[in-house]
Design a protein around this motif. Structure first.
Motif, mmCIF file in Angstrom:
data_model
loop_
_atom_site.group_PDB
_atom_site.id
_atom_site.type_symbol
_atom_site.label_atom_id
_atom_site.label_comp_id
_atom_site.label_asym_id
_atom_site.label_seq_id
_atom_site.Cartn_x
_atom_site.Cartn_y
_atom_site.Cartn_z
ATOM 1 N N ASN A 190 17.793 -4.756 0.173
ATOM 2 C CA ASN A 190 18.348 -5.056 -1.145
ATOM 3 C C ASN A 190 19.314 -6.216 -0.979
ATOM 4 O O ASN A 190 20.412 -6.063 -0.440
ATOM 5 N N ILE A 191 18.870 -7.413 -1.421
ATOM 6 C CA ILE A 191 19.687 -8.614 -1.203
ATOM 7 C C ILE A 191 20.676 -8.845 -2.344
ATOM 8 O O ILE A 191 21.363 -9.868 -2.365
ATOM 9 N N SER A 192 20.748 -7.919 -3.315
ATOM 10 C CA SER A 192 21.734 -8.023 -4.377
ATOM 11 C C SER A 192 22.904 -7.105 -4.061
ATOM 12 O O SER A 192 22.918 -6.398 -3.048
ATOM 13 N N SER A 193 23.880 -7.093 -4.974
ATOM 14 C CA SER A 193 25.021 -6.182 -4.820
ATOM 15 C C SER A 193 24.873 -4.938 -5.683
ATOM 16 O O SER A 193 25.791 -4.138 -5.789
ATOM 17 N N TYR A 194 23.694 -4.797 -6.350
ATOM 18 C CA TYR A 194 23.473 -3.657 -7.235
ATOM 19 C C TYR A 194 22.564 -2.631 -6.570
ATOM 20 O O TYR A 194 21.597 -2.966 -5.901
ATOM 21 N N ARG A 195 22.876 -1.399 -6.792
ATOM 22 C CA ARG A 195 22.137 -0.297 -6.181
ATOM 23 C C ARG A 195 20.770 -0.128 -6.839
ATOM 24 O O ARG A 195 20.641 -0.199 -8.059
ATOM 25 N N ALA A 196 19.736 0.065 -6.004
ATOM 26 C CA ALA A 196 18.393 0.373 -6.490
ATOM 27 C C ALA A 196 18.100 1.838 -6.185
ATOM 28 O O ALA A 196 18.382 2.322 -5.093
ATOM 29 N N LYS A 197 17.509 2.538 -7.176
ATOM 30 C CA LYS A 197 17.194 3.950 -6.966
ATOM 31 C C LYS A 197 15.761 4.233 -7.423
ATOM 32 O O LYS A 197 15.142 3.412 -8.109
ATOM 33 N N ASN A 198 15.274 5.407 -7.011
ATOM 34 C CA ASN A 198 13.900 5.823 -7.337
ATOM 35 C C ASN A 198 12.908 4.716 -6.972
ATOM 36 O O ASN A 198 12.074 4.299 -7.778
ATOM 37 N N VAL A 199 13.062 4.231 -5.726
ATOM 38 C CA VAL A 199 12.230 3.114 -5.261
ATOM 39 C C VAL A 199 10.886 3.664 -4.787
ATOM 40 O O VAL A 199 10.833 4.555 -3.927
ATOM 41 N N LYS A 200 9.800 3.142 -5.350
ATOM 42 C CA LYS A 200 8.452 3.497 -4.913
ATOM 43 C C LYS A 200 7.812 2.258 -4.298
ATOM 44 O O LYS A 200 7.741 1.202 -4.929
ATOM 45 N N VAL A 201 7.373 2.399 -3.029
ATOM 46 C CA VAL A 201 6.745 1.292 -2.301
ATOM 47 C C VAL A 201 5.290 1.669 -2.046
ATOM 48 O O VAL A 201 5.009 2.691 -1.405
ATOM 49 N N SER A 202 4.362 0.850 -2.557
ATOM 50 C CA SER A 202 2.928 1.090 -2.369
ATOM 51 C C SER A 202 2.356 0.036 -1.437
ATOM 52 O O SER A 202 2.778 -1.125 -1.453
ATOM 53 N N LEU A 203 1.381 0.457 -0.606
ATOM 54 C CA LEU A 203 0.710 -0.454 0.324
ATOM 55 C C LEU A 203 -0.787 -0.438 0.026
ATOM 56 O O LEU A 203 -1.438 0.605 0.138
ATOM 57 N N VAL A 204 -1.335 -1.586 -0.381
ATOM 58 C CA VAL A 204 -2.762 -1.677 -0.702
ATOM 59 C C VAL A 204 -3.314 -2.950 -0.086
ATOM 60 O O VAL A 204 -2.572 -3.878 0.250
ATOM 61 N N MET A 205 -4.635 -2.987 0.098
ATOM 62 C CA MET A 205 -5.298 -4.202 0.544
ATOM 63 C C MET A 205 -5.206 -5.256 -0.561
ATOM 64 O O MET A 205 -5.416 -4.969 -1.742
ATOM 65 N N ALA A 206 -4.907 -6.506 -0.140
ATOM 66 C CA ALA A 206 -4.835 -7.576 -1.129
ATOM 67 C C ALA A 206 -6.191 -7.797 -1.797
ATOM 68 O O ALA A 206 -6.270 -8.124 -2.978
ATOM 69 N N ASP A 207 -7.264 -7.612 -1.006
ATOM 70 C CA ASP A 207 -8.617 -7.700 -1.557
ATOM 71 C C ASP A 207 -9.189 -6.288 -1.608
ATOM 72 O O ASP A 207 -9.648 -5.753 -0.592
ATOM 73 N N PRO A 208 -9.134 -5.631 -2.751
ATOM 74 C CA PRO A 208 -9.559 -4.219 -2.816
ATOM 75 C C PRO A 208 -11.008 -4.008 -2.390
ATOM 76 O O PRO A 208 -11.351 -2.931 -1.904
ATOM 77 N N SER A 209 -11.854 -5.020 -2.516
ATOM 78 C CA SER A 209 -13.259 -4.837 -2.147
ATOM 79 C C SER A 209 -13.433 -4.654 -0.645
ATOM 80 O O SER A 209 -14.442 -4.107 -0.202
ATOM 81 N N LYS A 210 -12.476 -5.143 0.149
ATOM 82 C CA LYS A 210 -12.584 -5.018 1.606
ATOM 83 C C LYS A 210 -11.929 -3.756 2.138
ATOM 84 O O LYS A 210 -12.084 -3.443 3.318
ATOM 85 N N ALA A 211 -11.186 -3.060 1.295
ATOM 86 C CA ALA A 211 -10.458 -1.887 1.764
ATOM 87 C C ALA A 211 -11.370 -0.844 2.400
ATOM 88 O O ALA A 211 -11.081 -0.343 3.494
ATOM 89 N N PRO A 212 -12.507 -0.458 1.783
ATOM 90 C CA PRO A 212 -13.363 0.561 2.431
ATOM 91 C C PRO A 212 -13.959 0.092 3.747
ATOM 92 O O PRO A 212 -14.332 0.913 4.585
#
Length: 813
Positions: A190-212
């Motif tokens: 967090n590069i700001s001075s304000y607090r972030a809460k309820n943070v959800k981080v998702s990880l997906v393939m940039a090209d969804p067709s190649k994910a499988p």
């Protein structure tokens, strides 16, 4: 008037009493305490943090302060837990005392998250009078949460308090093997001075067709409760890559969803990270690894064809369809089944056996029939594959009254064979008939490139009914055999008791994999040595050489070895420079020796010896090779000394001068040459460091020393030096000196010594002595002293000239 005076007096008295009462209960405002500094705070103080704060103060008044108590003002951005009052104390503070540390009550200061001020109210006494004053500290480590809405009325826009999240992706790119599990770790900051809460981080393939194609689990997310301003949290994702994943660098998208402290949600934010896939797996490849033909257990006239299927890859083959081709009228036909079989999967390097019920051809058909096996299958990624094999199935007549020989328990290589490798094909020759087979001839036939290295054909006199005989053939794959599946035919010919001839055949497949192409055998010198070592100019030495055939598949023979010295430094002594070696088997080395002589005037350096090879392989193809060896030649050091110039007789305490010339008459430099005098002597300059003494150079050594003991004294001039290999050499030039006692002079006073009195004169002095008769004069002793002075003067002049000469030599160099 008198009454008025009395009334005024009473009024003044009341006022005085009232004034004294108010003064006694009042608290004065002071400005006597100065806060010097504070300490003990962490680098960042966030809302709700509890801290122990050390505070030091000074007395800037001219009075002693006593009974000092400190409260936390409720307007501060900090509060005391559990009390505000008497948070600090100090018994006393002397005049001009500084850096006095306040005593903590043991309670904690808790940060409200609203600002950076700590307001302290001091209470103390000066004498009997009580004082109070307020001091405010600015706590720079405090990190305000800034939850206070802006003033001024109206609706508050809390969306401007937006946290800024990013990924610290400065580490090395992850490299993951196909089919492996891996933990991806990302540092979310967090590069700001304000607090972030309820943070959800998702990880997906940039090209969804190649994910499988790449990942087995490609929908990943993590939640983080909160990330304070200017801080970071680590998120972790466990991924599993597919075994069939293509190689390359793949982008991943990290998506962030979060709120600020005022429950304001912000649009989805993304960043791209990368990882690399390396795939060393071998795709599935199906082949027929074994064939067995057995009488059917259900139908008398049918046979069971068992095919052993092998996966030559290390990845699983799925959804396998096996089609048996070549079934036809007049040959083998399927019985009560179709020509297609299905197999769910065959693992990497695994095997599966399938069976077909077949009706054999009618009597009189060929001894064996060619069939085909077609494979259609997929890998784990859904890629399609197709392979074809040819097999040969023998046809028998099925009559139990005659011999019936079949091939059973066939063993052949299950993995690919490389060129130059020997392998074995074995089987059981089984007579399933009720009669003996005679005059049996077993042959093995193979295409070009497969060579038989054992007896072929194999003859057996007889094989009784229902008996088995083990047979094996040793085979070899030639170096130039191309990559493919090679059919190998097994054939047996035999007769019954009446001479009726029969035969049966069986085919197996061997896969040859040639990645190297044609193999060229090479001979190298893998080791050599010299005896003696090091090699000296003008001397003989024995050269020992080891010749290695590096080929793993080819023997070499008719080897001619020629050793040459291009500049003629080395010549053979008791033989020629060429010799013959009959053969060197593959990956084998042999040793040979050659005695060589080094020419005497060879310079001290390294010389090259060349070794030329001429040889043939097993097919008579000629080859040549060339190797070189380095031989370092040394010149024997030759230090020559001149004549030693010095007096051989002297007195105790009398100095002696020594002079000696020396020359380097060798062909090499003498390193670290040191010249010194050895013996029981005293003196200065008894050693001379020459340094590196080049070939042809001359120098001299002079020294002056004093013997201190009478008698025959032995000494030596020592020359110590090293050659270019660091070998130390010492040369000594010995000398003897006769050292005599110094006689007492005639003028020392007192009585004459006894040896200075003539015994015939009854104690009278000798002639020439004071009081003695005239005769041998005192001039004898005067002459001795003068002679010593003359010798000393001559020695001084000679040494002076030599010193000048050495300085001139140094300047010339």
């Amino acid at each position: 008037m008198r009454k008025l005076t009395i009334l005024l007096a009473v009024l003044m008295l009341c006022l005085q009493v009232f004034s004294s009462t108010v003064a006694y209960g009042a608290i004065s405002q002071g400005d006597n305490i100065k806060i010097d500094r504070y300490g003990g705070a962490p680098s960042k103080i966030r809302e709700g943090d509890s801290i122990d704060l050390m505070i030091k103060v000074s007395n800037r008044s001219i009075s002693k302060l006593e009974k000092i108590y400190v409260d936390i003002d409720q307007s501060s951005d900090f509060y005391g837990d559990p009390l505000y009052t008497n948070f600090y104390s100090l018994p006393e503070l002397d005049i001009s005392e500084s850096n006095a540390e306040l005593i903590s009550s043991g309670y904690k200061l808790v940060y409200k998250g609203t600002g950076n001020t700590l307001t302290l109210r001091f209470k103390y006494f000066i004498g009997s009078e009580e004082y109070t004053e307020t001091q405010t500290l600015y706590i720079k480590e405090a990190m305000p949460t800034d939850k206070t809405p802006p003033s001024g009325g109206g609706d508050t826009d809390n969306s401007k308090y937006r946290p800024r999240l990013t990924v610290d992706n400065s580490g090395r790119m992850p490299i993951i093997a196909a089919g492996a599990s891996y933990t991806l770790k990302y540092n979310v900051k967090n590069i700001s001075s304000y607090r972030a809460k309820n943070v959800k981080v998702s990880l997906v393939m940039a090209d969804p067709s190649k994910a499988p194609l790449v990942l087995e689990n490609y929908d990943l997310w993590q939640t983080v409760e909160s990330i304070e301003g200017d801080s970071s949290k680590e998120v972790v994702f466990d991924i599993k890559t597919n075994k069939t994943s293509p190689e390359g660098i793949f982008p991943l998208t990290l998506k962030f969803e979060y709120e600020n402290s005022y429950d304001v949600s912000f649009p989805e934010y993304t960043e791209t990270v990368y990882f690399k896939i390396e795939n060393n797996n071998i795709s599935p490849r199906l082949t027929v690894a074994g064939i067995a033909v057995k009488p059917s257990a259900t139908v008398a006239d049918a046979v069971t064809l068992e095919l052993t299927l092998k996966n030559l890859g290390n990845l699983k083959a799925d959804d396998i369809k096996v089609t048996l081709g070549g079934l036809k009228s007049g040959g083998f036909t399927a019985y009560n089944s179709t020509d297609v079989k299905y197999v769910n999967s065959i693992g990497g390097n695994g095997t599966v056996t399938i069976a077909y019920e077949l009706m054999p051809p009618a009597s009189g058909a060929a001894g064996s029939n060619e069939l085909s096996v077609k494979f259609e299958y997929k890998d784990a990624a859904g890629n399609d594959y197709t392979d074809n094999n040819q097999i040969f199935v023998p046809a028998g007549d099925g009559e139990g009254s005659r011999p019936n020989i079949v091939f059973d328990q066939i063993a052949s290589p299950q993995n690919a064979v490389v060129p130059g490798q020997e392998f074995t094909v074995g089987f059981d020759l089984k007579n399933n008939g009720g009669a003996s087979a005679r005059n049996i001839k077993v042959t093995l036939g193979a295409d070009a490139g497969i060579v038989t290295r054992s007896m072929n054909p194999v003859y057996l006199t007889e094989l009784a009914g229902n008996k088995t005989q083990k047979i094996s053939f040793k085979l070899f794959a030639a170096d130039d055999t191309p990559t493919k599946n090679y059919p190998i035919a097994l054939n047996v010919e035999y007769e019954d008791a009446f001479g009726t001839k029969f035969n049966a055949s069986q085919y197996i497949g061997v896969f040859i994999e040639n990645d190297a192409g044609k193999t060229v055998p090479r001979i190298i010198i893998d080791n050599y040595s010299m005896d003696p070592f090091p090699v000296n100019a003008g001397e003989d030495f024995t050269l020992k050489m080891s010749f290695l055939n590096t080929s793993k598949t080819v023997d070499v023979s008719n080897i001619k070895v020629t050793v040459t010295s291009d500049d003629g430094t080395f010549t053979p002594t008791d033989s020629g420079n060429t010799f013959y070696v009959e053969s060197i088997p593959r990956t084998t080395n042999i040793e040979r020796e050659l005695v060589l002589h080094v020419k005497p005037d060879a310079e001290q350096k390294s010389y090259m010896l060349t070794v030329n090879f001429e040889y043939e392989d097993e097919k008579g193809n000629p080859y040549t090779a060339k190797e070189t060896m380095s031989v370092r030649v040394l010149q024997n050091p030759r230090l020559v000394t001149g004549e030693l110039n010095m007096m051989t007789e002297t007195f105790v305490g009398q100095p002696i001068s020594l002079y000696l010339d020396f020359y380097n008459m060798g062909k090499s430099t003498l390193y670290n040459l040191m010249v010194s005098v050895e013996g029981d002597f005293e003196g200065q300059g008894l050693s001379y460091y020459v340094g590196n003494f080049e070939s042809g150079r001359t120098d001299f050594f002079d020294a002056q020393f004093t013997p201190m003991m009478p008698g025959q004294q032995k000494g030596a001039v020592l020359f110590a030096f090293e050659d270019s290999n660091g070998k130390k050499t010492e040369i000594r030039k010995d000398f003897d000196i006769n050292v005599m006692e110094m006689q007492q002079g005639p003028f020392d006073g007192g009585d004459f010594p006894l040896d200075m009195v003539d015994p015939g004169m009854h104690g009278k002095p000798m002639p020439g002595m004071p009081g003695g008769p005239a005769g041998a004069s005192v001039w004898v002793y005067v002459g001795i002293g003068a002679g010593v002075l003359v010798v000393a003067a001559v020695v001084f002049i000679i040494l002076r000239k030599r010193h000048v000469r050495r300085k001139e030599l140094s300047l010339d160099e």
